[in-house]
Scaffold this motif. Structure first.
Motif, short mmCIF file in Angstrom:
data_model
loop_
_atom_site.label_atom_id
_atom_site.label_comp_id
_atom_site.label_asym_id
_atom_site.label_seq_id
_atom_site.Cartn_x
_atom_site.Cartn_y
_atom_site.Cartn_z
N GLU A 239 103.18 73.68 -49.73
CA GLU A 239 104.24 73.23 -49.28
C GLU A 239 105.27 73.92 -50.17
O GLU A 239 105.18 74.12 -51.36
CB GLU A 239 104.65 71.85 -49.19
N TYR A 240 106.38 74.20 -49.43
CA TYR A 240 107.71 75.12 -50.22
C TYR A 240 109.08 73.99 -49.81
O TYR A 240 108.89 73.29 -48.85
CB TYR A 240 107.84 76.30 -49.74
N VAL A 241 109.98 74.45 -50.66
CA VAL A 241 111.15 73.49 -50.45
C VAL A 241 112.27 74.47 -51.06
O VAL A 241 112.12 75.37 -51.88
CB VAL A 241 111.28 72.40 -50.91
N ILE A 242 113.39 74.44 -50.14
CA ILE A 242 114.73 75.48 -50.62
C ILE A 242 115.17 74.93 -51.87
O ILE A 242 115.07 73.76 -52.41
CB ILE A 242 115.60 75.39 -49.53
N THR B 162 110.82 76.63 -36.48
CA THR B 162 111.59 78.07 -36.13
C THR B 162 111.26 78.15 -34.56
O THR B 162 112.49 78.02 -34.25
CB THR B 162 111.15 79.08 -36.93
N GLU B 163 110.38 78.02 -34.20
CA GLU B 163 110.29 78.16 -32.74
C GLU B 163 111.09 76.93 -32.08
O GLU B 163 111.74 77.13 -31.11
CB GLU B 163 108.70 78.21 -32.30
N ILE C 104 113.55 80.37 -42.11
CA ILE C 104 112.58 80.07 -42.98
C ILE C 104 113.60 79.20 -43.77
O ILE C 104 112.91 77.96 -44.44
CB ILE C 104 111.99 81.00 -43.86
N LEU C 105 114.52 79.52 -44.34
CA LEU C 105 115.34 78.90 -45.14
C LEU C 105 115.81 77.50 -44.68
O LEU C 105 115.67 76.30 -45.48
CB LEU C 105 116.46 79.79 -45.88
N LEU C 106 116.25 77.39 -43.40
CA LEU C 106 116.69 76.30 -42.75
C LEU C 106 115.41 75.17 -42.57
O LEU C 106 115.83 73.89 -42.51
CB LEU C 106 116.99 76.58 -41.55
N LEU D 217 119.98 77.52 -55.06
CA LEU D 217 120.16 78.88 -54.71
C LEU D 217 120.10 79.43 -53.20
O LEU D 217 120.96 79.93 -52.72
CB LEU D 217 119.50 79.65 -55.56
N GLY D 218 119.01 78.81 -52.85
CA GLY D 218 118.69 79.22 -51.51
C GLY D 218 119.73 78.50 -50.43
O GLY D 218 120.06 79.19 -49.73
N LYS D 219 120.06 77.26 -50.86
CA LYS D 219 121.05 76.67 -50.02
C LYS D 219 122.53 77.40 -50.04
O LYS D 219 123.25 77.49 -48.82
CB LYS D 219 121.26 75.04 -50.58
#
Length: 106
Positions: free
Chosen positions: A71-74, A32-33, A15-17, A77-79
């Motif tokens: 929509e979401y973005v990293i 992801t798939e 998810i983060l990637l 901190l997530g990185k």
């Protein structure tokens, strides 16, 4: 080691990637798939539960909703969490190579 540095689940890692570029939930599932060559398939319940948790941890943020799918973005901190996990996984891999080839760690 604090809880924020616990190993990431495979789903959370993907998810983060996926969110290095803005995506909605279905886009995360598709990428992801694709990245896992079909090995990891995340369901809608998994995605949206994880998104809620990741937003709470400030690892991702929701972008302004303009009437389309959210929509979401990293975040930075997530990185950092992704980089930490990559180092952890690399250490596991390198130690596995060392030991399976019969070499001892120096």
């Amino acid at each position: 080691m604090g809880q924020e540095h616990l190993p990431l689940t495979e789903g959370v890692y993907y998810i983060l990637l996926s969110l290095y570029e803005p995506r909605h939930g279905y886009g995360i599932m598709q990428l992801t798939e694709e990245l896992s060559k079909g090995r990891v398939q995340l369901g809608a319940g998994t995605i949206y539960g994880a998104i809620k948790t990741l937003v709470g941890r400030k690892w991702i943020v929701a972008l302004d909703d303009d009437g389309r799918k959210k929509e979401y973005v990293i975040t930075d901190l997530g990185k950092t969490m992704v980089e930490y996990e990559m180092k952890r996984l690399n250490e596991l891999y390198e130690n596995g190579l060392l030991m399976t080839k019969g070499e001892k760690q120096k």
